[in-house]
Enzyme design. Structure first.
Site, mmCIF file in Angstrom:
data_model
loop_
_atom_site.group_PDB
_atom_site.id
_atom_site.type_symbol
_atom_site.label_atom_id
_atom_site.label_comp_id
_atom_site.label_asym_id
_atom_site.label_seq_id
_atom_site.Cartn_x
_atom_site.Cartn_y
_atom_site.Cartn_z
ATOM 1 N N ASP A 172 -10.248 88.025 86.499
ATOM 2 C CA ASP A 172 -11.692 87.869 86.591
ATOM 3 C C ASP A 172 -12.247 89.102 87.303
ATOM 4 O O ASP A 172 -11.726 89.497 88.351
ATOM 5 C CB ASP A 172 -12.019 86.614 87.413
ATOM 6 N N GLU B 75 -18.879 87.251 80.207
ATOM 7 C CA GLU B 75 -19.544 85.948 80.339
ATOM 8 C C GLU B 75 -21.044 86.164 80.166
ATOM 9 O O GLU B 75 -21.624 87.038 80.821
ATOM 10 C CB GLU B 75 -19.259 85.337 81.711
HETATM 11 C C1 NOJ Z 1 -19.667 82.365 86.681
HETATM 12 C C2 NOJ Z 1 -18.401 81.765 87.203
HETATM 13 O O1 NOJ Z 1 -17.643 81.252 86.146
HETATM 14 C C3 NOJ Z 1 -18.812 80.716 88.202
HETATM 15 O O2 NOJ Z 1 -17.742 79.907 88.595
HETATM 16 C C4 NOJ Z 1 -19.448 81.418 89.374
HETATM 17 O O3 NOJ Z 1 -19.909 80.464 90.294
HETATM 18 C C5 NOJ Z 1 -20.630 82.295 88.936
HETATM 19 N N1 NOJ Z 1 -20.350 83.038 87.745
HETATM 20 C C6 NOJ Z 1 -20.990 83.263 90.004
HETATM 21 O O4 NOJ Z 1 -19.966 84.197 90.172
#
Ligand code: NOJ
Length: 553
Positions: A99, A254
């Site tokens: 990540d 994402e």
């Molecule tokens: C997306 C992540 O998947 C989530 O778990 C997180 O809280 C937010 N972004 C902020 O980083």
């Protein structure tokens, strides 16, 4: 280096580390636990792992608040344990992606601590603004997790922007020094041998100049000014050119609220900066944009999302396929049925694993874990859930209703420890688990399912094996044959003379299914089913949540 796009042949397993397996007895999942289970992951047919953050972090957002990007948290076993897992995965032919969370850091990161003290070169690493006239905030933006998006800092005597929790200040990506840091981080992990990145809310990294007020959105105010912001492509291009090029990677962005047309700007194989995107439309079949804005589940909405992404990316870009991750409640509790847990779990597996794209399986999905039920509000750990419980839902709803609502919508519903066995704490830890174990672990666990030929776990293995074996699933054309049906999802994949037909019922009641034109079911091979194989007149009447997968050659 020419990209081989190896990810097109793979199935990924997502590990949310603190709830996977505790190897050292401190109650928190760790890399020792992961190392122990590499064979298990491989046995599923998964040959890629996405690790949610493993870096040192105060844990306000369970690791998405990072205080050091170039280390592994001691709680997870530190760098040595990570190297061992990475080597172990590679030795098994598995890829590993990390990540990459660079929209924001933790406020405990050294950069932020120096920035608030105006120590160079960190002064402009974050988005600082003075107080407006009459004590006004710099603008009217909302954060995703905790009220307004601005927090006053006494030391610097300015506000900083945080699009997520208060303790997650946004980085100022317009500062070239910050971009250097991001590239340094990427190179560091690539040099260590990781195979790519899942890039957290990457479409948020460039904010509109002047940070203008948002007069349109009733909630998440500001999003129009930072989602797909003005320089996002320029920055991603820079990361690609200066850090990724020369490595045969897999990058996933994402992307909240993204539709396929916009996604293509990022992932079109001819000019994109990323390989695929996590879109949220397949997560909106029982809610309006966010899990807390509940709606009744609609199979039609789900299929619309599936179809949109399958059709619109076809031949241009690659899909990322998923039904679960650490940010959403469990899918059986949402789109399936807890009453028909195994049957609907199998059907849901078929509904996405045979589409075109790279599938991801989230830990526990393969055994049909369902939403955990809290007893009281303080049972929740998640910053977003707590805020919703205390603020968003507080004014109108009594306590028990709020709890039920959170049970349905909270990320914590899917963050309980992985259920390995019927032993104490579901075999997750010999210590005291950091979070609640779902009460159903005595029935729902890996050990029990290993011994049961009809289990969901065995079904996932078979389904993934089939996916790996048949080229039509990787490359075939996709058609949804029942786009208007509110109960059946029937899709096919075609590659030359080879065809696959997947039949999924999203309902308990019986439905008449008749094979689409061109598919003679009696001539096909039934590869997978959650009930039997009976046929009449080239069709059948479905049992609750029935699914079948036919192969034609
Ligand atoms: C997306 C992540 O998947 C989530 O778990 C997180 O809280 C937010 N972004 C902020 O980083």
């Amino acid at each position: 280096m020419e990209k081989t796009r190896w990810y097109k042949d793979r199935v990924f397993y997502q590990i949310w580390p603190r709830s996977f397996l505790d190897g050292d007895g401190d109650g928190v999942g760790d890399l020792l636990g992961v190392y122990e289970k590499l064979d298990y992951i491989q046995s599923l047919g998964c040959d890629g792992i996405w690790f949610s953050p493993l870096y040192p972090s105060p844990g306000v957002d369970c690791g998405y608040d990072i205080s050091d990007y170039m280390d592994i948290d001691a709680m997870y076993g530190g760098m040595e344990a990570f190297r061992k897992v990475l080597d172990g995965a590679h030795a098994r032919g598995m890829k590993v992606i990390m990540d990459l969370v660079v929209n924001h850091t933790s406020d405990e990161h050294e950069w932020f601590q120096k920035s608030r003290r105006r120590i160079e070169p960190y002064t402009d690493y974050y988005i600082w603004r003075p107080q407006g006239l009459g004590g006004k905030l710099p603008n009217n933006w909302d954060s995703m997790f905790e009220g307004k998006a601005w927090q006053w800092d006494e030391l610097r005597r300015e506000y900083y922007l945080h699009l997520f929790a208060v303790k997650q200040p946004d980085l100022n990506m317009d500062n070239p020094l910050v971009r250097q840091e991001v590239k340094r981080i990427m190179r560091f992990w690539l040099d260590l041998g990781v195979d790519g990145f899942r890039e957290d809310v990457i479409t948020f990294i460039s904010k509109r100049d002047g940070l203008p007020n948002d007069y349109f959105m009733p909630a998440s105010r500001g999003i129009a000014h930072y989602n797909h912001g003005p320089r996002v492509h320029q920055y991603l291009e820079e990361f690609k050119h200066d850090a990724l090029d020369g490595h045969d990677t897999f990058t996933i962005g994402e992307a909240p609220l993204v539709a396929p047309k916009k996604a293509l700007d990022y992932i079109d194989e001819r000019h994109g900066q990323l390989d695929t995107m996590i879109q949220f439309q397949c997560m909106n079949a029982d809610c309006f944009l966010i899990d807390y804005a509940a709606l009744p589940f609609s199979a039609r909405r789900l299929k619309r999302a599936f179809d949109l992404w399958q059709y619109k990316l076809d031949g241009k870009a690659w899909n990322m396929l998923y039904l679960e991750n650490h940010d959403h409640p469990r899918v059986i509790s949402r789109y399936g049925s807890e009453k028909y847990r195994v049957e609907s779990g199998k059907m849901l597996a078929c509904s996405y694993l045979f589409q075109k794209g790279t599938p991801f399986v989230y830990q526990g999905q393969e055994i049909g874990m369902t939403n955990w039920r809290p007893k009281k509000a303080s049972d929740y750990e998640d910053v977003q859930t707590r805020w919703h419980y205390e603020h968003m839902l507080a004014k109108v709803l009594p306590d028990d209703v709020r709890l039920k609502w959170c049970h349905r919508a909270s990320r914590d519903s899917a963050r309980t420890p992985m259920q390995w066995s019927a032993e104490k704490n579901a075999g997750f830890t010999t210590g005291t688990p950091w979070f609640h174990v779902n009460d159903n672990y005595r029935e729902v666990n890996v050990a029990a399912q290993e011994n049961d030929p009809n289990s969901l776990l065995r079904f996932y293995r078979d389904a993934i094996m089939i996916r790996k074996r048949l080229r039509v699933i990787r490359d075939g054309d996709y058609v949804d044959h029942t786009p208007l049906s509110g109960s059946l999802y029937v899709y096919s994949r075609t590659l030359g003379d080879e065809k696959l037909l997947v039949v999924c019922s999203f309902v308990e009641r019986p439905v008449h299914f008749r094979a689409p034109q061109g598919f003679e079911l009696s001539r096909g091979e039934l590869l997978l089913a959650n009930y039997g194989s009976g046929l009449s007149k080239n069709g059948f009447i479905t049992k609750p949540y029935e699914c079948r997968v036919y192969h034609f050659t």
